[in-house]
Design a protein around this motif. Structure first.
Motif, PDB file in Angstrom:
ATOM      1  N   LEU A  47       1.019  -1.272  -0.030  1.00  0.00           N
ATOM      2  CA  LEU A  47      -0.031  -0.187  -0.082  1.00  0.00           C
ATOM      3  C   LEU A  47       1.016   1.141  -0.154  1.00  0.00           C
ATOM      4  N   SER A  48       2.257   1.206   0.839  1.00  0.00           N
ATOM      5  CA  SER A  48       2.730   2.230   0.711  1.00  0.00           C
ATOM      6  C   SER A  48       3.528   2.875  -0.627  1.00  0.00           C
ATOM      7  N   GLY A 104      -2.492   5.000   1.689  1.00  0.00           N
ATOM      8  CA  GLY A 104      -0.965   4.837   1.280  1.00  0.00           C
ATOM      9  C   GLY A 104       0.084   5.256   1.991  1.00  0.00           C
ATOM     10  N   VAL A 155      -6.958   2.042  -7.165  1.00  0.00           N
ATOM     11  CA  VAL A 155      -5.738   2.156  -6.423  1.00  0.00           C
ATOM     12  C   VAL A 155      -4.640   2.175  -7.812  1.00  0.00           C
ATOM     13  N   HIS A 211       5.601   8.530  -1.644  1.00  0.00           N
ATOM     14  CA  HIS A 211       4.957   8.795  -0.155  1.00  0.00           C
ATOM     15  C   HIS A 211       6.582   9.162   0.555  1.00  0.00           C
ATOM     16  N   THR A 238       1.246   2.936  -3.251  1.00  0.00           N
ATOM     17  CA  THR A 238       0.060   3.424  -4.099  1.00  0.00           C
ATOM     18  C   THR A 238      -0.782   4.437  -3.330  1.00  0.00           C
ATOM     19  N   ASP A 239      -1.645   4.954  -4.013  1.00  0.00           N
ATOM     20  CA  ASP A 239      -2.418   6.064  -3.708  1.00  0.00           C
ATOM     21  C   ASP A 239      -3.730   5.779  -3.196  1.00  0.00           C
ATOM     22  N   ALA A 240      -3.673   4.466  -2.394  1.00  0.00           N
ATOM     23  CA  ALA A 240      -5.043   3.991  -1.955  1.00  0.00           C
ATOM     24  C   ALA A 240      -5.681   4.854  -0.971  1.00  0.00           C
TER      25      ALA A 240
END
Lengths: 295, 313
Positions: A34-35, A262, A45, A52, A37-39
């Motif tokens: 997740l880190s 994210g 996503v 980030h 991605t822009d979830a």
């Protein structure tokens, strides 16, 4: 002789193994993924690469959270390594009534941090008993803003953590001291060593392992501080959010319907790496020590 | 008889000698067990020790006592006088009732109790099974199982909390007590603790039971369980305290004030009502007293368990 069917051990071990996979290993992998991605909740996503992590380097809020946690570590480690050892020596000897003292010293440990923080909030209130006492003694004219000022709030929270943690580490030291033979102390005494000398030359070297272990445990748990600061600041993280800890920041960034999952995941990974630092440091320290011994 | 009458003097002497020896032993207590202790405290040292112990005791229980006192103070009691009144002048239990006008403290306590008791039962039972398999059974892939259990022990729960919340939400357990309970139902640490205790059971005993036709379940029930009860009580105490006191995870899971556990409810009370300190004090006592009582009753098991752990390394 066959004492069990081949699948019996796996049936018995299935629950803990599945739990670790579902609630520790998978979420950890998920966090790392997740880190990058822009979830956000309920949205498509997309990968964002290291964006980030780059943001972490410049994010002012993260910097303040990091500073808060590092101060926590630097103050807590020496206090919670030394004071519990002295306390353990105090309650080590089996004198009448000692069980009562040992048990009572453990009360702060078993109390919830929330409960203790609420008690602290009342003690250190602007009209609380601590301020009353300070004014009565003439130390201060105005009540000290223990829960409002950035640094006082941090100091109050650290005092809470130390007060609450002493009993826990005392018990760890008690277990370690139980394994130390009396002979060394007797020999040192015959050689004319005083109490202080024996403490430095006998007690400390014989519980060296426990000291290292505890300093690592304290450092890691200080890095993870959340509840003390959250309750004492009513969830705000103090004036301007300067007293927010890393975990508070994770929660603030990642929760809610528009939470930036994210970025919260990236902060989580950073927190994980930070908790590894003390472990690695102690491992290196141990190896150096071992290398020196034969020489 | 005749012999004795012939040598009365010798006999008397003998008796006297015996008596003397006994007297000597009484006077010189150095022969008694443990009396070779060089660090035997002097009277002054002992008094100093008790003084220090008492000072620390006051620092430890002072905040609790002050909170307890506040919780029993009536509206006519001035909370802000100094020197403070430790004994309420207008004692009342009203605060324990009035606090429920703001938040349902006792319902929240019930929620916390449900989660904590559920976790104690699942932890003890499942750790017993897992620990037994890990310590006493031979099977292929044991190291894989052990590796999985140990793999995440250095991983702080806070790191995975966002991802765990996603899991719980996707299971449809958001805002439920099941969601609070589930991730903490078993911990790898507890399985390893029980496994340590299981290793102390001699293999011969378990083999003998197998020869006599005992099933796995019977072996666990009649041989393993009686032997690991001490460690199981340590697991139970730690699990109960951990769940009863937990704050961050229930705070993330529970969004509806109807479902709060006690810790989340107390934080909610403090943050949203800016209430009378007397009511907060009453609420904190509801959270504190059960766990203090539980620990005081169980402390014997706890400190024994800690010492056992130390010996076994």
């Amino acid at each position: 002789m066959k004492s069990h069917r081949w699948y019996t051990p796996w049936l018995l071990l299935a629950p803990p193994v599945i739990w670790v996979l579902v609630f520790s290993l998978w979420p950890f992998i998920n966090t790392v993924v997740l880190s990058f991605t822009d979830a956000r909740p309920l949205q498509p996503v997309n990968p964002v690469g290291f964006a980030h992590y780059e943001r972490l380097l410049t994010d002012e809020q993260f910097r303040y959270a990091l500073i808060t946690c590092l101060i926590y570590v630097v103050v807590c480690v020496p206090l919670l390594t030394i004071v519990p050892l002295l306390l353990a020596l105090l309650v080590e000897k089996n004198i009448p009534g000692i069980a009562l003292f040992r048990t009572t010293y453990y009360f702060p440990v078993i109390a919830s941090v929330v409960v203790v923080a609420l008690i602290w909030g009342w003690l250190f209130d602007s009209r609380g008993i601590i301020n009353q006492a300070l004014e009565w003694m003439g130390v201060v004219d105005q009540p000290v803003a223990f829960l409002v000022d950035r640094w006082w709030l941090l100091a109050t929270a650290i005092l809470l953590t130390v007060w609450k943690g002493i009993g826990y580490y005392m018990v760890v030291y008690l277990a370690a001291l139980g394994n130390v033979g009396k002979e060394l102390h007797e020999a040192a005494m015959l050689d004319g060593a005083g109490a202080v000398r024996r403490f430095i030359s006998v007690t400390i070297p014989s519980v060296r392992g426990a000291i290292l272990l505890i300093s690592v445990l304290v450092a890691v748990s200080a890095m993870r501080v959340f509840t003390e600061l959250d309750i004492l600041s009513n969830g705000t993280g103090g004036p301007g959010g300067y007293d927010m800890s890393i975990v508070m920041l994770i929660r603030q960034v990642g929760s809610g319907l528009n939470g930036n999952l994210g970025y919260a995941a990236a902060i989580s990974v950073a927190l994980f790496l930070l908790t590894l630092v003390p472990l690695v440091a102690i491992a290196l320290l141990n190896r150096e020590k071992k290398a020196k011994v034969p020489a | 008889m005749s012999l004795k009458t012939e040598h009365p003097v010798e006999e008397q002497q003998e008796q006297q000698e015996q008596q003397e020896q006994q007297v000597i032993r009484k006077d010189h207590s150095y022969r008694r067990k443990g009396s070779g202790d060089f660090s035997k405290p002097t009277l002054a040292g002992l008094i100093g020790r008790y003084v220090l112990l008492t000072v620390v005791l006051l620092l430890v229980i002072g905040p609790f006592v002050w909170q307890l006192s506040t919780s029993f103070k009536g509206p006519a009691d001035d909370l802000y006088t100094f020197p403070p009144n430790l004994i309420p002048t207008d004692p009342t239990i009203e605060n324990y009732i009035k606090v429920t006008d703001l938040i349902p403290v006792y319902k929240y306590a019930w929620h916390s109790l449900l989660v904590a008791v559920g976790a104690v039962i699942s932890s003890v039972v499942l750790s017993l099974f897992g620990g037994y398999a890990l310590a006493c059974m031979k099977f292929k892939g044991k190291f894989i199982a052990l590796g999985i259990l140990v793999s995440t022990m250095l991983l702080p729960g806070e790191v995975t909390i966002t991802a765990n919340l996603l899991t719980i939400n996707s299971l449809g357990l958001a805002n439920t007590l099941w969601g609070v309970f589930l991730p903490g139902a078993i911990a790898a640490m507890n399985v390893l603790l029980i496994a340590t205790a299981c290793r102390m059971i001699p293999n011969d005993v378990l083999d003998a039971a197998t020869v006599d036709g005992a099933t796995t379940w019977q072996r666990i029930r009649h041989i393993v369980w009686p032997n690991v009860r001490g460690m199981a009580s340590v697991v139970a105490i730690f699990t109960f305290i951990g769940q009863w006191d937990d704050y961050l995870w229930p705070l993330m899971v529970l969004t509806d004030p109807n479902n709060y556990t006690l810790t989340v409810g107390m934080a909610y009370l403090n943050g949203n009502f800016s209430p009378d300190p007397r009511m907060i004090a009453a609420g904190t006592m509801v959270a504190l007293v059960p766990i203090i009582v539980l620990f005081s009753v169980m402390q014997r098991f706890f400190f024994n368990g800690v010492q056992e752990g130390a010996v076994k390394g």
